[in-house]
Design a protein around this motif. Structure first.
Motif, PDB file in Angstrom:
ATOM      1  N   VAL A  32     -82.162 -52.547 -50.846  1.00  0.00           N
ATOM      2  CA  VAL A  32     -82.620 -53.851 -51.304  1.00  0.00           C
ATOM      3  C   VAL A  32     -81.413 -54.653 -51.760  1.00  0.00           C
ATOM      4  CG1 VAL A  32     -83.995 -55.088 -53.030  1.00  0.00           C
ATOM      5  CG2 VAL A  32     -84.888 -52.987 -52.016  1.00  0.00           C
ATOM      6  N   ALA A  33     -81.329 -55.916 -51.355  1.00  0.00           N
ATOM      7  CA  ALA A  33     -80.251 -56.802 -51.796  1.00  0.00           C
ATOM      8  C   ALA A  33     -80.705 -57.582 -53.018  1.00  0.00           C
ATOM      9  CB  ALA A  33     -79.844 -57.752 -50.684  1.00  0.00           C
ATOM     10  N   LEU A  34     -79.776 -57.843 -53.924  1.00  0.00           N
ATOM     11  CA  LEU A  34     -80.084 -58.616 -55.130  1.00  0.00           C
ATOM     12  C   LEU A  34     -79.545 -60.027 -54.960  1.00  0.00           C
ATOM     13  CD1 LEU A  34     -81.356 -58.308 -57.941  1.00  0.00           C
ATOM     14  CD2 LEU A  34     -79.089 -57.728 -58.825  1.00  0.00           C
ATOM     15  N   GLY A  35     -80.454 -60.993 -54.985  1.00  0.00           N
ATOM     16  CA  GLY A  35     -80.071 -62.382 -54.767  1.00  0.00           C
ATOM     17  C   GLY A  35     -79.308 -62.972 -55.928  1.00  0.00           C
ATOM     18  N   THR A  36     -78.573 -64.064 -55.654  1.00  0.00           N
ATOM     19  CA  THR A  36     -77.803 -64.777 -56.680  1.00  0.00           C
ATOM     20  C   THR A  36     -78.194 -66.247 -56.658  1.00  0.00           C
ATOM     21  OG1 THR A  36     -75.944 -65.475 -55.295  1.00  0.00           O
ATOM     22  CG2 THR A  36     -75.895 -63.217 -56.147  1.00  0.00           C
ATOM     23  N   THR A  37     -77.632 -67.032 -57.573  1.00  0.00           N
ATOM     24  CA  THR A  37     -77.915 -68.464 -57.599  1.00  0.00           C
ATOM     25  C   THR A  37     -77.139 -69.229 -56.541  1.00  0.00           C
ATOM     26  OG1 THR A  37     -76.227 -68.742 -59.299  1.00  0.00           O
ATOM     27  CG2 THR A  37     -78.489 -68.446 -60.062  1.00  0.00           C
ATOM     28  N   ASP A  38     -76.192 -68.562 -55.893  1.00  0.00           N
ATOM     29  CA  ASP A  38     -75.398 -69.192 -54.838  1.00  0.00           C
ATOM     30  C   ASP A  38     -75.879 -68.668 -53.481  1.00  0.00           C
ATOM     31  OD1 ASP A  38     -72.728 -70.695 -54.089  1.00  0.00           O
ATOM     32  OD2 ASP A  38     -72.686 -68.784 -53.012  1.00  0.00           O
ATOM     33  N   GLN A  39     -76.324 -69.563 -52.616  1.00  0.00           N
ATOM     34  CA  GLN A  39     -76.927 -69.129 -51.361  1.00  0.00           C
ATOM     35  C   GLN A  39     -75.921 -68.429 -50.453  1.00  0.00           C
ATOM     36  OE1 GLN A  39     -80.294 -69.239 -50.731  1.00  0.00           O
ATOM     37  NE2 GLN A  39     -79.643 -67.854 -49.080  1.00  0.00           N
ATOM     38  N   GLU A  40     -74.679 -68.901 -50.403  1.00  0.00           N
ATOM     39  CA  GLU A  40     -73.687 -68.256 -49.544  1.00  0.00           C
ATOM     40  C   GLU A  40     -73.420 -66.818 -50.002  1.00  0.00           C
ATOM     41  OE1 GLU A  40     -70.203 -70.659 -49.438  1.00  0.00           O
ATOM     42  OE2 GLU A  40     -71.020 -72.090 -47.996  1.00  0.00           O
ATOM     43  N   THR A  41     -73.358 -66.631 -51.311  1.00  0.00           N
ATOM     44  CA  THR A  41     -73.160 -65.275 -51.827  1.00  0.00           C
ATOM     45  C   THR A  41     -74.364 -64.407 -51.506  1.00  0.00           C
ATOM     46  OG1 THR A  41     -71.793 -66.133 -53.626  1.00  0.00           O
ATOM     47  CG2 THR A  41     -72.675 -63.914 -53.892  1.00  0.00           C
ATOM     48  N   THR A  42     -75.551 -64.947 -51.669  1.00  0.00           N
ATOM     49  CA  THR A  42     -76.761 -64.191 -51.361  1.00  0.00           C
ATOM     50  C   THR A  42     -76.793 -63.794 -49.889  1.00  0.00           C
ATOM     51  OG1 THR A  42     -78.007 -65.310 -53.104  1.00  0.00           O
ATOM     52  CG2 THR A  42     -79.291 -64.278 -51.347  1.00  0.00           C
ATOM     53  N   ASP A  43     -76.409 -64.717 -49.021  1.00  0.00           N
ATOM     54  CA  ASP A  43     -76.379 -64.406 -47.585  1.00  0.00           C
ATOM     55  C   ASP A  43     -75.382 -63.281 -47.301  1.00  0.00           C
ATOM     56  OD1 ASP A  43     -78.226 -66.402 -47.163  1.00  0.00           O
ATOM     57  OD2 ASP A  43     -76.764 -67.889 -46.493  1.00  0.00           O
ATOM     58  N   MET A  44     -74.245 -63.318 -47.965  1.00  0.00           N
ATOM     59  CA  MET A  44     -73.242 -62.288 -47.751  1.00  0.00           C
ATOM     60  C   MET A  44     -73.752 -60.930 -48.231  1.00  0.00           C
ATOM     61  SD  MET A  44     -69.319 -62.120 -49.213  1.00  0.00           S
ATOM     62  CE  MET A  44     -69.918 -62.049 -50.916  1.00  0.00           C
ATOM     63  N   VAL A  45     -74.333 -60.889 -49.427  1.00  0.00           N
ATOM     64  CA  VAL A  45     -74.856 -59.623 -49.972  1.00  0.00           C
ATOM     65  C   VAL A  45     -75.968 -59.092 -49.081  1.00  0.00           C
ATOM     66  CG1 VAL A  45     -76.035 -58.556 -51.931  1.00  0.00           C
ATOM     67  CG2 VAL A  45     -74.190 -60.192 -52.333  1.00  0.00           C
ATOM     68  N   THR A  46     -76.807 -59.986 -48.586  1.00  0.00           N
ATOM     69  CA  THR A  46     -77.895 -59.564 -47.703  1.00  0.00           C
ATOM     70  C   THR A  46     -77.354 -58.953 -46.415  1.00  0.00           C
ATOM     71  OG1 THR A  46     -79.361 -61.278 -48.593  1.00  0.00           O
ATOM     72  CG2 THR A  46     -79.919 -60.371 -46.422  1.00  0.00           C
ATOM     73  N   ALA A  47     -76.343 -59.610 -45.819  1.00  0.00           N
ATOM     74  CA  ALA A  47     -75.748 -59.082 -44.586  1.00  0.00           C
ATOM     75  C   ALA A  47     -75.103 -57.722 -44.841  1.00  0.00           C
ATOM     76  CB  ALA A  47     -74.718 -60.073 -44.044  1.00  0.00           C
ATOM     77  N   PHE A  48     -74.463 -57.585 -45.985  1.00  0.00           N
ATOM     78  CA  PHE A  48     -73.817 -56.316 -46.353  1.00  0.00           C
ATOM     79  C   PHE A  48     -74.863 -55.216 -46.509  1.00  0.00           C
ATOM     80  CE2 PHE A  48     -72.074 -53.628 -49.900  1.00  0.00           C
ATOM     81  CZ  PHE A  48     -71.052 -53.040 -49.172  1.00  0.00           C
ATOM     82  N   ALA A  49     -75.959 -55.532 -47.206  1.00  0.00           N
ATOM     83  CA  ALA A  49     -77.024 -54.549 -47.415  1.00  0.00           C
ATOM     84  C   ALA A  49     -77.681 -54.158 -46.088  1.00  0.00           C
ATOM     85  CB  ALA A  49     -78.062 -55.110 -48.388  1.00  0.00           C
ATOM     86  N   GLN A  50     -77.903 -55.134 -45.219  1.00  0.00           N
ATOM     87  CA  GLN A  50     -78.498 -54.836 -43.912  1.00  0.00           C
ATOM     88  C   GLN A  50     -77.591 -53.921 -43.087  1.00  0.00           C
ATOM     89  OE1 GLN A  50     -79.001 -58.953 -42.667  1.00  0.00           O
ATOM     90  NE2 GLN A  50     -81.240 -58.734 -42.716  1.00  0.00           N
ATOM     91  N   ALA A  51     -76.289 -54.199 -43.115  1.00  0.00           N
ATOM     92  CA  ALA A  51     -75.355 -53.376 -42.357  1.00  0.00           C
ATOM     93  C   ALA A  51     -75.346 -51.943 -42.880  1.00  0.00           C
ATOM     94  CB  ALA A  51     -73.952 -53.982 -42.429  1.00  0.00           C
TER      95      ALA A  51
END
Length: 691
Positions: free
Chosen positions: A585-604
């Protein structure tokens, strides 16, 4: 009775064990003024000049005239231990009251009252201890033969190592008999600091100032094309450096990591930091003194007062933020030798570290006002942990603010914590702005020193307003026209890299909720936390800092060529968990670009590890970034930060992925809610650790 120079010389011979020893003219001038004229004096002399000899001999001479003990205010335990040992060799009974000998305080106090102590060394913090103030200080103020303020630049907020507790010395000064001699000593004070010290000691205070030239020091700066190679460079050169020495680092993690890397390259080294146990610190100092270690890899915890005359080198792994502070550090080397190497290896992260420490200084006025309001309205004293529930700053910054408020008369330290005095207090914005501007000037001067193409020692001495700094030293790399090679031994590089690339950083899991939040007792859910590396790491830091700073990382194919994913796989392989995670599970942030990066990292990671990716936990719409700095306020702000309404009954254990872990409260609070929703065990994984 007037004492003679020969009387003083005899004590010097006892102190040094050398029957031919004789005082310098200015050493005798200082002793004469203190003992015969009973005056006040500021001594600014280079490290190794013999300031301790002056005050020990003066103390013994005054004791011979029937006065009580000399009181020496000294900032560091290492300094106190050296001074006590040196005094004993000269037949001087010196004792210390500090945090490492609490069980001996009663016996020492009785000895002081019985007139059996020549010298008492205390820390400035001890002057504010309620028991010390009530039971020891009044008698000392009445009977003290002399007051010595060692490392006196600490008394000035313009000094490179200002400590609020040093301002408490004014209370001790006020309680002294007018004829009590006072000596302030330092090796690192410029004109501004000297003027401040002079003003605090009184208008009749004399200043004795000598040249700060250090003929044994050979100064060098080495700027590597890749600053991550600094550890390997040190390993390549360490065996060729004379004797044993100190390698200074700007942070605790860097010191610990560098010591580990150099030990893996078969060098006898050890880390010495604020985290090092007091007993272990003492043993490490002795090992270095006995040349059993090639080097101590230290923070500024090993600084003022450590005395090893034959110290052969000082290396800085990263530049300090002040040339004055730097000159104080390198003054440890070459005090009793003809040649000592001084090497500065600046790093790409230096300015970020300076900025971090600058932010951690005195808090803003609204925070101070909240502290005073809490104390003014309280029924009794408030402890620092209790005050954390009132203001959104860390415990260390609360302590710092309270010390300043204390010396400025707005609060008192009492049994049980702190209380307000009711005295008016105002935030001196102009002074703090001037201090901030001064720090910025010092930082720029340090950058200028690194880029310098003229004499390095002359530059540093001019920063200290040394009036004798009139020409080049002839010894530094620029004067010689010979600069140290930037080459790195490949075998050493491999050994260092292997040790420094141990995958991951284990982060301590929070055990209990802080005071003042909705939850009580033990924390459930999060069982383990790892980060890929530290942002200030000597190896992984630059990579992680670049990835997180740019926020543009996306997985590459094949993943084995991606350094971030390769590192993450190594961390997961070496985790040592009891149960392998099955869901990511990825943990979202208040910054969308950071959230997208964390999500991509978690998916990988889910794809590589054949785990299920269950999505990203979003922050609530309109949620702001949580900037609270202490535990209570941070947990309160995080408690309703994310939207868990869509979290299904996920299979566990769950790997909860985030960008950066600092206090670990974000992962802790998120894991608490995720555990409450799913009942699963949570493992936290951060792309980087802040510390």
């Amino acid at each position: 009775m007037t004492v003679t120079r020969e009387d003083a010389n005899q004590y010097l011979r006892n102190l040094t064990g050398n029957p031919d020893s004789a005082l310098y003219d200015d050493q005798w001038e200082a002793i004469d003024l203190l003992v015969n004229a009973r005056g006040r004096l500021v001594v600014v002399q280079k490290t190794g000049w013999g300031k301790s000899a002056v005050y020990f001999i003066a103390a013994k001479l005054l004791r011979g005239q029937g006065f009580g003990p000399a009181v020496i205010v000294s900032p560091l335990l290492a300094l106190m231990r050296n001074q006590v040992d040196a005094a004993a060799r000269a037949g001087i009974r010196a004792v210390t009251l500090n945090s490492s000998n609490v069980t001996e305080w009663d016996a020492i106090t009785r000895d002081i009252e019985a007139g059996e102590v020549d010298v008492l060394l205390v820390s400035p913090e001890r002057l504010n201890n309620p028991d010390f103030q009530a039971n020891v200080l009044p008698g000392l103020a009445r009977s003290a033969a002399m007051l010595v303020i060692d490392e006196a630049h600490c008394i000035s907020d313009w000094g490179h190592d200002f400590r609020p507790d040093y301002r408490r010395i004014k209370d001790l000064l006020a309680g002294l008999a007018p004829s009590t001699p006072v000596l302030a000593t330092t090796a690192t004070a410029n004109d501004r600091v000297i003027a401040d010290i002079h003003a605090q000691l009184g208008e009749h205070t004399r200043v004795l100032r000598g040249s700060l030239e250090r003929p044994s020091l050979h100064l060098n700066v080495v700027q590597l094309p890749d600053s991550t190679q600094r550890a390997a460079w040190i390993a390549s050169r360490l065996g060729k450096l004379p004797g044993s020495g100190i390698i200074y680092c700007l942070t605790v993690p860097a010191a610990e990591e560098l010591a580990q890397a150099l030990a893996a390259a078969n060098f006898p080294v050890a880390a010495y930091t604020g985290r090092t146990d007091a007993a272990e610190r003492e043993e490490l100092e002795q090992q270095l003194l006995r040349n059993e270690l090639k080097a101590l890899v230290a923070t500024s915890a090993l600084g003022m007062g450590f005395d090893k005359p034959d110290l052969g080198f000082v290396i800085h792994f990263g530049a300090p933020s002040s040339p004055v502070s730097y000159y104080q550090h390198i003054g440890r080397a070459g005090r009793g030798t003809d040649h000592a190497e001084v090497i500065l290896l600046p790093g790409a992260e230096d300015k970020n570290i300076w900025e971090y420490f600058a932010r951690s200084s005195f808090p803003p006025p609204e925070t101070v006002a909240a502290l005073l309001d809490a104390l003014n309205t309280a029924d009794g004293p408030l402890s620092t942990p209790k005050l954390e529930t009132y203001v959104s700053i860390s415990r260390s910054r609360i302590d710092q603010a309270l010390k300043v408020l204390d010396v400025e008369g707005a609060v008192n330290r009492v049994r049980g914590g702190w209380e307000a005095t009711g005295e008016p207090w105002h935030y001196d914005a102009e002074r703090y702005e001037k201090l901030a501007a001064l720090k910025a000037q010092e930082e720029q001067a340090m950058l200028d020193y690194v880029a310098l193409d003229s004499c390095r020692e002359q530059f540093l001495r001019q920063q200290l307003d040394d009036p004798s700094a009139l020409g080049p030293c002839g010894r530094c790399d620029n004067c010689r026209g010979e600069h140290l090679s930037t080459d790195v031994n490949l075998a050493m590089s491999a050994a260092v890299d292997k040790a420094a690339s141990t995958p991951g950083v284990e982060i301590n899991v929070r055990k209990r909720w802080p005071n003042g939040v909705a939850y009580k007792g033990a924390i459930k859910g999060l069982t383990s936390i790892r980060a890929l590396g530290r942002l200030n790491s000597i190896t992984t830091g630059p990579l992680l800092g670049r990835v997180l700073g740019e926020q543009t990382w996306r997985p590459t194919e094949p993943w084995t060529s991606d350094p971030i994913l390769s590192l993450a796989v190594d961390v997961l392989k070496n985790w040592g968990w009891d149960n392998r995670p099955v869901t990511v599970v990825a943990l979202g942030t208040t910054d969308q670009e950071t959230t997208d990066m964390v999500t991509a990292f978690a998916q990988a990671l889910a794809q590589i590890g054949r785990m299920d990716f269950a999505g990203t936990i979003p922050v609530h719409p309109g949620a702001a970034e949580v900037t609270a700095q202490n535990s209570t306020f941070r947990v309160r702000a995080l408690d309703n930060h994310w939207d868990f309404s869509g979290a299904p009954q996920l299979a566990g254990p769950i790997l909860l992925v985030t960008d950066v872990v600092d206090t670990s409260w974000s992962l802790t609070v998120a894991a608490h809610h995720l555990h409450a929703t799913t009942g699963a065990e949570i493992l936290g994984l951060a792309m980087a650790s802040q510390a």
